[in-house]
Design an enzyme around this catalytic site. Sequence first.
Site, PDB file in Angstrom:
ATOM      1  N   GLU A 178       0.812  -1.220   0.000  1.00 34.45           N
ATOM      2  CA  GLU A 178       0.000   0.000   0.000  1.00 34.45           C
ATOM      3  C   GLU A 178       0.847   1.273   0.000  1.00 34.45           C
ATOM      4  OE1 GLU A 178      -2.728   0.475   3.310  1.00 34.45           O
ATOM      5  OE2 GLU A 178      -3.610   2.267   2.444  1.00 34.45           O
ATOM      6  N   LYS A 220      -2.530  -2.042  -3.095  1.00 44.22           N
ATOM      7  CA  LYS A 220      -3.577  -1.171  -2.519  1.00 44.22           C
ATOM      8  C   LYS A 220      -3.142   0.283  -2.664  1.00 44.22           C
ATOM      9  CE  LYS A 220      -6.093  -0.122   1.725  1.00 44.22           C
ATOM     10  NZ  LYS A 220      -6.807  -0.702   2.866  1.00 44.22           N
TER      11      LYS A 220
HETATM   12  P1  13P Z   1      -9.350   4.287   4.006  1.00 43.38           P
HETATM   13  O1  13P Z   1     -10.187   3.585   2.985  1.00 43.38           O
HETATM   14  O2  13P Z   1     -10.177   4.937   5.095  1.00 43.38           O
HETATM   15  O3  13P Z   1      -8.344   5.209   3.379  1.00 43.38           O
HETATM   16  O4  13P Z   1      -8.534   3.193   4.779  1.00 43.38           O
HETATM   17  C1  13P Z   1      -7.949   2.179   4.076  1.00 43.38           C
HETATM   18  C2  13P Z   1      -6.704   1.780   4.734  1.00 43.38           C
HETATM   19  O5  13P Z   1      -6.551   0.651   5.120  1.00 43.38           O
HETATM   20  C3  13P Z   1      -5.640   2.784   4.882  1.00 43.38           C
HETATM   21  O6  13P Z   1      -4.445   2.147   5.233  1.00 43.38           O
END
Ligand code: 13P
Length: 340
Positions: A178, A220
């Site tokens: 991510e 992600k």
């Molecule tokens: P959000 O969808 O609220 O951005 O959170 C996703 C997430 O896991 C951020 O690390």
Amino acid sequence: MSFADELITTAQAMVTPGKGILAADESAPTIEKRFKSIDVASTEENRRSYRELLFTTQGADEFVSGVILFDETIRQSAGDGTPFPKLLASQGIIPGIKVDKGAKPLPGSPNEKVTEGLDGLRDRLIEYRGLGARFAKWRAVIAIGDDIPSANCIHTNAHALARYAALCVEQGLVPIVEPEVLMDGSHTLERCHDVTSRTLSATFHELFLQGVPLEQIILKPNMVLSGKDCPQQASVRQVAEATIDCFLNTVPAAVPGICFLSGGQSDEDATAHLNEMNRIGGFPWEMSFSYGRALQAPALKAWGGKADQVPAAQRAYYHRAKCNGAARYGKYTPDMEKAA
Ligand code: 13P
């Protein structure tokens, strides 16, 4: 022993058509902030009951393939004593775990951050797999500003993401990689496209150098958006086209799925953007969601910490999950909001 076959199967199951991931892995400070917005104290029992509400929502498994847990949550149980990972697995929902230790100031660049948590990670992954986790998450944060992101910030975070991903693959957890380019600021859609492209290219370069098999990961990322304070906000169509263009140029086709974060978009915007991308189509990955706020916000508000509001909160969560499930096929319509 190699986990390769298992990880490929798990990664593909995480992006099953029609389904996406619930991010319920808010760290202690973040869940405190969310609870503060509804005037609820962040006690261990309140955090547990709130997560139980989400994890016992009837029918959520139609649209949710996996749930990301926090360290405290993976060790907690439902009221009847069933550990949360077991409760989720019994519904066919894959339990996952946030393993980074948060974004800390990047030395020498006060407005940038680097994510920590690599020391001791191998042992923590072994423990989490024992507790039932089958995937993990590590979030890197890239901010856009006048002179940032620096090449150092992008490189340092990409390197850490790949270190983490390589350890996950070794220990039998699918890494959710991510790299989040934040929507804070007044930058344009084009600037977000440029920074996201550079961030993703650096991340896949590091994943390659460190030998991470891309069939065994899930990406992600942020969507390509106008900055929150940009006076000229891009349309849903422009966001979808810019995001697809950015990913076609930077994300190898071997990656099974892209599960977007919502990152502060409204719940309905996050659904509409995902829907538009899937309506347009023409890319080699599953385009899915891994939303925190965009799946939970209406449920959190409906709950308000009151036991008698649990059914209303569960209806709100189920509704958002259903809308995003439809967006996975490009079949979401604003009418679905009114019908609820
Ligand atoms: P959000 O969808 O609220 O951005 O959170 C996703 C997430 O896991 C951020 O690390």
